[in-house]
Scaffold this active site. Sequence first.
Site, PDB file in Angstrom:
ATOM      1  CB  CYS A 188      -0.823   0.204   1.225  1.00  9.96           C
ATOM      2  SG  CYS A 188      -1.848   1.687   1.756  1.00  9.96           S
TER       3      CYS A 188
ATOM      4  CB  CYS B 294      -0.555   2.306   4.384  1.00 14.84           C
ATOM      5  SG  CYS B 294      -1.910   2.171   3.860  1.00 14.84           S
ATOM      6  CG  ASP B 295       3.107   0.961   4.513  1.00 12.10           C
ATOM      7  OD1 ASP B 295       3.152   1.132   5.889  1.00 12.10           O
ATOM      8  OD2 ASP B 295       3.352   0.354   3.639  1.00 12.10           O
TER       9      ASP B 295
END
Length: 312
Positions: free
Chosen positions: A137, A140-141
């Site tokens: 993701c 997200c990261d």
Amino acid sequence: MSDEIKVEDLLILGAGPAGLAAALYAARADLNPLVMTGTELGGQAALTDRIENYPGFPEGVGGAELSELFQKNAERFGARLEYDTATEVDLTKRPYTIKTYSNEFLAKSLIIAVGASPNKLKIPGEDQFRGKGISYCATCDGWFFKEKKVAVVGGGDSALEEGLFLTRYASSVTIIHRRDELRAGAILQKRAMKNEKISFIWDTVVTEVKGDQGVERLVLENVKDGKKSELEVDGFFIFIGHRPNTLLFKGQLEMDEKGYLVTDERMRTKLPGVFAAGEVNDPHYRQVITSAGMGAAAAIEATRLLESEEED
Ligand code: NAP
């Protein structure tokens, strides 16, 4: 004791676009639906940076923002959200039993909208470095890779979209694809090709992830000439499609060979009152709008079924 449990008219499993659209339609039909959110409120859409192909948002909309709007819309008409995850279902008798981590529910009808999860490469190092440089993701990261070198594997819309997102942070993004032709749509292809931070490695698979505390190198193999090489990276993002989250229903509902639930064109499984919507039974489109549409259709079907049963 299960006979003391209130029987819900409709329980919706999953709170992505399909589940929340189903909740909106069912709430407006006075079914007082209960939505079991699972661990990913908003589903995969909520993890997407920007969604530019959901009608009504000419400038695009953040995935998390759209998911929140879906939720508010459903709650405004009385949908109830339960922040819990189904761990066991018994579909052998109606009302159906759904056990969660903390509770047990009975429901006359069920809409399964539990979505899909990212596929794994299943190569050495993948599990070891998950969260230590390997991610599924970018939204997200991506932030963790400021001015770092990252690689992306995959040639579909996700790989390109997420690869483009990563260019905000990373110093370079290398997209590794197993063929010499991308599966992604034309607009994304154009954007990726134009982006100076993005480069491509074609006809190549990643066979191993190496490192000490975190990802340091990818072992690559050219599928045409078998030549091996290594690529130094700080991060590795894997976008090679998804698999439906249907393990919970194995042996109870019909599935195809890839695990997608089998329904008719009206979202009905073979069991009365059990419907499925979204990526869990859609191997073809997998868009926010199609999932939302399927959720709405499933809720309409559930409403019609419950109304007809009440009349009988
Ligand atoms: P996808 O379209 O199935 O693409 C998966 C990619 O991963 C393909 O290029 C495939 O290669 C590659 N791949 C699969 N298994 C692999 C393996 N073991 N090793 C190396 N490469 C592998 O999946 P997706 O990109 O996640 O997209 C899923 C759906 O969501 C699609 O319908 C897509 O259109 C949609 N989506 C749309 C948008 C958008 O509209 N903006 C954004 C994201 C996703 P091959 O090409 O060789 O098969």
